[in-house]
Design a protein around this motif. Structure first.
Motif, PDB file in Angstrom:
ATOM      1  N   HIS A  13     -11.580  94.979  24.655  1.00  0.00           N
ATOM      2  CA  HIS A  13     -11.474  96.051  23.651  1.00  0.00           C
ATOM      3  C   HIS A  13     -12.756  96.875  23.695  1.00  0.00           C
ATOM      4  CE1 HIS A  13     -10.426  97.113  19.175  1.00  0.00           C
ATOM      5  NE2 HIS A  13     -10.821  98.169  19.864  1.00  0.00           N
ATOM      6  N   HIS A  40     -14.185 101.125  23.778  1.00  0.00           N
ATOM      7  CA  HIS A  40     -13.909 102.576  23.767  1.00  0.00           C
ATOM      8  C   HIS A  40     -14.863 103.273  24.739  1.00  0.00           C
ATOM      9  CE1 HIS A  40     -11.169 102.347  20.251  1.00  0.00           C
ATOM     10  NE2 HIS A  40     -11.843 101.225  20.069  1.00  0.00           N
ATOM     11  N   HIS A  92      -8.414 104.731  21.359  1.00  0.00           N
ATOM     12  CA  HIS A  92      -7.356 104.827  20.344  1.00  0.00           C
ATOM     13  C   HIS A  92      -6.224 105.676  20.899  1.00  0.00           C
ATOM     14  CE1 HIS A  92      -9.729 103.077  17.123  1.00  0.00           C
ATOM     15  NE2 HIS A  92     -10.738 103.841  17.465  1.00  0.00           N
ATOM     16  N   GLU A 126      -5.696 101.264  22.501  1.00  0.00           N
ATOM     17  CA  GLU A 126      -5.592 100.560  21.218  1.00  0.00           C
ATOM     18  C   GLU A 126      -4.539 101.327  20.429  1.00  0.00           C
ATOM     19  OE1 GLU A 126      -9.169 100.520  18.828  1.00  0.00           O
ATOM     20  OE2 GLU A 126      -8.412  98.892  17.584  1.00  0.00           O
ATOM     21  N   ASP A 177     -15.332  95.879  20.976  1.00  0.00           N
ATOM     22  CA  ASP A 177     -14.875  97.073  20.247  1.00  0.00           C
ATOM     23  C   ASP A 177     -16.007  98.108  20.238  1.00  0.00           C
ATOM     24  OD1 ASP A 177     -13.299  98.860  18.844  1.00  0.00           O
ATOM     25  OD2 ASP A 177     -13.266  97.720  16.976  1.00  0.00           O
ATOM     26  N   HIS A 201     -18.178 101.402  20.767  1.00  0.00           N
ATOM     27  CA  HIS A 201     -17.848 102.827  20.705  1.00  0.00           C
ATOM     28  C   HIS A 201     -18.911 103.705  21.360  1.00  0.00           C
ATOM     29  CE1 HIS A 201     -14.643 101.646  18.019  1.00  0.00           C
ATOM     30  NE2 HIS A 201     -14.264 102.881  17.879  1.00  0.00           N
TER      31      HIS A 201
HETATM   32 FE   LIG Z   1     -11.248  99.738  18.615  1.00  0.00          FE
END
Ligand SMILES: [Fe+2]
Length: 242
Positions: free
Chosen positions: A5, A7, A42, A76, A193, A195
Motif C-alpha cells: 500500500h 501512493h 486512490h 486503493e 500507506d 504519501h
Molecule cells: Fe492509502
C-alpha cells in the motif's frame, strides 16, 4: 519486504506530487529493505490510460536509475455508499485489482456502517475478488466492535494495518485496534500507506523491527514479506499459524 500500500505514482492523487518525489520514495524504500512496491493510488477521476502511463513512467525511471525495486500496479479502491456500482466497476476492470490478480485493496469512509463493510466484502467475494481492507483499525465500526474484524475475515477479507497506526499516528483508537489485530493474529499485512518521501514515508524498517521485538521476526516477515509476495504472485493466503 514488499509494501502493498503505497501512493508512489506521481500526480494522480494526494501521494507523490512529481516523479522526483516518486524516485525519492523508491530510493528511501530500497535503503530501508523494501524490494517490491505495489503502487496503490486512490481510485479517482483520472482514466485507466493515465494510471498506466504514470506506472510505466515510474518503472522506466527506476530502471534508468538502477533502483532494484519491483513495481506492481494496483489501486486503493474507495468504496462509498455507492459501493455496489463501484464493485461492479472493479469486476469490469477499472479500478484495477493488484497486479491483475483477484486481490483488491479497498478502503471505506471512516464512519462506514457495519452493514456496508460486511455487504461489500460478500459482494467482492461473490464477484471472484479477494478484498484486502486497507487500515481496518481506522474504521469506527471496527474500533468500536473488534469482533467485526474476525467476522470480515471469516467472510473472506484480508486485513492490512498501516505502520503509522502502531505508533499512534492515526489516534489512540486506531493504535489500540491495530494492537488488538496483531495480538490476535488477525492482521495479514502491514504496509506503509506512504504519501510522500517525508512524514508518512515508505520505510518499513522500523515497523518490521518493532513487530519482531513485540511478537517475532517470523510474524513480521509474514506481514511484510511472505503474504505480500503471495499477493503479487497470486497465491493463496492463510491465517498466521495455520
Ligand atoms: Fe492509502
Amino acid at each position: 519486504m514488499i509494501d502493498i500500500h503505497c501512493h508512489i505514482l506521481p500526480g494522480l492523487d494526494d501521494g507523490a506530487f512529481s516523479i522526483d518525489d516518486s524516485l525519492m520514495m523508491a530510493q528511501s524504500a530500497f535503503e530501508n529493505g523494501t524490494r517490491g512496491i505495489i503502487c496503490t493510488p486512490h481510485s479517482g477521476p483520472y482514466s485507466y490510460g493515465t494510471l498506466v502511463n504514470a506506472f510505466r513512467e515510474l518503472k522506466k525511471e527506476i530502471t534508468a536509475r538502477r533502483i532494484p525495486i519491483a513495481l506492481y500496479l494496483g489501486q486503493e479502491v474507495y468504496l462509498t455508499e455507492n459501493y455496489v456500482r463501484q464493485i461492479r466497476d472493479v469486476e469490469n476492470g477499472y479500478p484495477v485489482t493488484i497486479n491483475k490478480t483477484p486481490y483488491t485493496l479497498v478502503e471505506f469512509v471512516p464512519t462506514a456502517h457495519t452493514r456496508i463493510l460486511s455487504d461489500a466484502v460478500s459482494r467482492l467475494r461473490a464477484g471472484g475478488l479477494i478484498p484486502i481492507i486497507a487500515h481496518p483499525e481506522r474504521y469506527a465500526a471496527i474500533a468500536e466492535d473488534v469482533f467485526l474484524a474476525g467476522k470480515l475475515k471469516a467472510a473472506g477479507a484480508l486485513l492490512q494495518i498501516n505502520k503509522g497506526s502502531l505508533k499512534g499516528f492515526f489516534g489512540m483508537d486506531a493504535m489500540r485496534t491495530a494492537a488488538y489485530l496483531l495480538d490476535h493474529y488477525l492482521a495479514d499485512f502491514v504496509a506503509s500507506d506512504a504519501h510522500s518521501p517525508y512524514g508518512r514515508s515508505p520505510s518499513l524498517r522500523n515497523v518490521h523491527a518493532f513487530i519482531s521485538e513485540q511478537y517475532s521476526i517470523d510474524y513480521a516477515d509474514h506481514l511484510m514479506l511472505v503474504n505480500p509476495a503471495k499477493v503479487a504472485a497470486n497465491r493463496a493466503i492463510h491465517s498466521y499459524g495455520h
